[in-house]
Design an enzyme around this catalytic site. Structure first.
Site, PDB file in Angstrom:
ATOM      1  N   THR A   1       0.928  -1.756   0.004  1.00  0.00           N
ATOM      2  CA  THR A   1      -0.076   0.448   0.208  1.00  0.00           C
ATOM      3  C   THR A   1       0.646   1.955   0.720  1.00  0.00           C
ATOM      4  O   THR A   1       0.693   2.254  -0.073  1.00  0.00           O
ATOM      5  CB  THR A   1      -0.992   0.000   1.300  1.00  0.00           C
ATOM      6  OG1 THR A   1      -1.763  -0.719   1.247  1.00  0.00           O
ATOM      7  CG2 THR A   1      -1.560   1.536   1.330  1.00  0.00           C
TER       8      THR A   1
ATOM      9  N   GLN B   1       0.979  -9.271  -5.861  1.00  0.00           N
ATOM     10  CA  GLN B   1       0.712 -10.881  -5.075  1.00  0.00           C
ATOM     11  C   GLN B   1       1.462 -11.448  -6.402  1.00  0.00           C
ATOM     12  O   GLN B   1       1.392 -12.696  -7.085  1.00  0.00           O
ATOM     13  CB  GLN B   1      -0.701 -10.981  -6.261  1.00  0.00           C
ATOM     14  CG  GLN B   1      -1.361 -10.736  -4.835  1.00  0.00           C
ATOM     15  CD  GLN B   1      -1.918 -11.403  -4.330  1.00  0.00           C
ATOM     16  OE1 GLN B   1      -1.407 -12.833  -4.425  1.00  0.00           O
ATOM     17  NE2 GLN B   1      -3.261 -10.605  -3.242  1.00  0.00           N
TER      18      GLN B   1
ATOM     19  N   HIS C   1       3.908 -10.336   3.214  1.00  0.00           N
ATOM     20  CA  HIS C   1       3.261 -11.218   3.898  1.00  0.00           C
ATOM     21  C   HIS C   1       2.315 -12.151   2.956  1.00  0.00           C
ATOM     22  O   HIS C   1       1.019 -12.803   3.398  1.00  0.00           O
ATOM     23  CB  HIS C   1       2.107  -9.826   4.358  1.00  0.00           C
ATOM     24  CG  HIS C   1       1.124  -9.414   3.915  1.00  0.00           C
ATOM     25  ND1 HIS C   1      -0.187 -10.372   4.673  1.00  0.00           N
ATOM     26  CD2 HIS C   1       1.472  -8.109   3.832  1.00  0.00           C
ATOM     27  CE1 HIS C   1      -1.285  -8.484   3.505  1.00  0.00           C
ATOM     28  NE2 HIS C   1      -0.707  -7.638   3.362  1.00  0.00           N
TER      29      HIS C   1
ATOM     30  N   THR D   1      13.175   5.186  10.684  1.00  0.00           N
ATOM     31  CA  THR D   1      14.269   3.564  11.468  1.00  0.00           C
ATOM     32  C   THR D   1      13.492   2.423   9.976  1.00  0.00           C
ATOM     33  O   THR D   1      12.312   1.604  10.735  1.00  0.00           O
ATOM     34  CB  THR D   1      14.220   3.618  13.228  1.00  0.00           C
ATOM     35  OG1 THR D   1      14.869   5.165  13.157  1.00  0.00           O
ATOM     36  CG2 THR D   1      15.282   2.252  13.261  1.00  0.00           C
TER      37      THR D   1
ATOM     38  N   CYS E   1     -10.106  -7.266   1.208  1.00  0.00           N
ATOM     39  CA  CYS E   1      -9.301  -5.507   1.973  1.00  0.00           C
ATOM     40  C   CYS E   1     -10.980  -5.080   1.684  1.00  0.00           C
ATOM     41  O   CYS E   1     -10.856  -4.058   2.715  1.00  0.00           O
ATOM     42  CB  CYS E   1      -8.558  -4.999   1.194  1.00  0.00           C
ATOM     43  SG  CYS E   1      -7.409  -5.955   0.428  1.00  0.00           S
TER      44      CYS E   1
END
Ligand SMILES: *Cc1c(COP(=O)(O)O)cnc(C)c1O
Length: 385
Positions: free
Chosen positions: A75, A182, A204, A243, A329
């Site tokens: 995103t 994907q 993920h 960071t 989503c």
């Protein structure tokens, strides 16, 4: 605890592979240094770990390590690519082209830019979910600065013709961005051969941790300019301050390394499982396959079912399998999937869709159970009408 349903929602997210977690753990505790600390060993060891993932990701897409910018996920990478290019190139032109079936993390930044005065062309797709290259060519204008087309669709698994799009964009000196959230680890990607200038990645969806991703930003032929969307300490060559999240970055690298090593065999295995599921489901009357039958991700099967109520269908499947309808989503929103309506489906058929996302840990036995239960559920709902 009761028996949990079979997980078949691998396009929403995947579990962290058990080989990935141990690689991450030391970087939470003893190796906790800030990779930006250059004056001691704590910083050096974290920086070395970050560098290793940069090298793995770069090798995975045929880029160089300096071209990898870490982000919090795809995103953020999409936002950085689209808004970053718009802001850096607006004097050259203010026209951007994308596609109706893109993830909301591409569509929404484009809509935001539209509200600022940019012109956005949203290309339609054909019935099989693929874009028409002649339509793309017609949409190109002298003031077009960016074309954003995803590599693999998160709902219907369709693979867009990246090399052809890249060729066309480079010929017209227009930047080409692809959302490959994907695709990474599942299909071969090559930013040189496919002439890709910006590529969004995430961990993920390939058995890495959530909350980490990257943006590939081309440095040569052409050197892409990008306006940072987050300002601060000047990390990531000034393009994304903050960071670096070392444990997640280490997990990302390990996950991609494993996925690449197993890509070929896993593609074959998942293709067989998907075909098996489809052979069984397609016996039932009124079941349609969504998306191109071959040009798709190996583990993705997306169907629409005639003559059933979408909510009742999901409710019936739920005890046995974890699947989703439309995009995960946006499952909080009750509108039919914008991807399925873009295929030309009626709203009704778009409501009764099921996405089976088969992944690394699914077995043939599970597919048999899923097919049996899905068929029984669908037939009983169809008979009620
Ligand atoms: C999951 C997904 C995203 C969002 O990625 P995050 O890392 O969760 O932010 C973007 N695009 C596509 C195609 C996706 O599948």
């Amino acid at each position: 605890m009761s028996i949990r349903p079979i997980y078949l929602d691998c396009y929403a997210t995947t579990p962290v592979d058990e080989r990935v977690l141990p690689a991450m753990l030391p970087y939470f505790t003893e190796k906790f240094g800030n990779p930006a600390s250059i004056s001691h060993v704590y910083g050096w060891e974290s920086e070395a770990a970050v560098k290793q993932t940069r090298e793995i990701l770069a090798a995975a897409i045929n880029a160089t390590p300096e071209e990898i910018v870490f982000t919090s996920g795809a995103t953020e990478a999409n936002n950085l690519a689209i808004k970053g290019v718009a802001e850096a190139y607006f004097k050259k032109g203010q026209h951007i082209i994308t596609v109706a079936t893109e993830h909301s993390a591409v569509i929404d930044p484009c809509n935001y830019l539209k509200s600022l005065g940019f012109e956005i062309t949203i290309l339609p797709v054909q019935k099989d979910g693929l874009i028409d290259l002649t339509e793309l060519k017609k949409a190109l204008r002298p003031e077009t600065i960016l074309v954003s087309v995803m590599a693999a669709n998160n709902e219907i698994g369709v693979l867009q013709p990246l090399a052809e799009i890249g060729e066309m964009c480079h010929e017209h000196q227009i930047l080409f961005h692809t959302d490959a959230a994907q695709a990474i680890g599942k299909i071969p990607l090559d930013v040189q051969a496919m002439k890709i200038d910006l590529m969004s990645l995430t961990a993920h969806k390939v058995y890495g941790p959530k909350g980490i991703g990257a943006l590939y930003v081309r440095r040569r032929n052409p050197r892409v300019q990008l306006a940072p969307q987050q300002h601060g300490g000047g990390h990531e060559r000034g393009m994304r301050s903050g960071t670096l999240y070392t444990p997640q970055i280490v997990g990302f690298g390990k996950a991609v390394e494993i996925a690449l090593a197993e890509q070929e065999t896993e593609t074959q295995r998942l293709t067989q499982l998907r075909q098996k599921l489809w052979e069984k489901l397609s016996q039932v009357e009124g079941i349609h396959l969504n998306g191109h039958p071959q040009q798709r991700l190996a583990g993705n099967l997306n169907i629409s079912v005639e003559g059933v109520d979408g909510a009742a269908l999901l409710l019936g499947l739920q005890p046995v399998m974890a699947v989703s309808s439309g995009s995960a989503c946006s499952s909080a929103n009750t509108a039919p999937s914008h991807v399925l309506t873009a295929l030309g489906h009626s709203e009704k058929l778009a409501y009764t869709s099921v996405r089976f996302g088969i992944g690394r840990f699914n077995t043939e036995e599970e597919i048999d159970i899923v097919a049996k239960h899905a068929i029984a559920t669908i037939q009983s709902l169809q008979n009620k009408r």
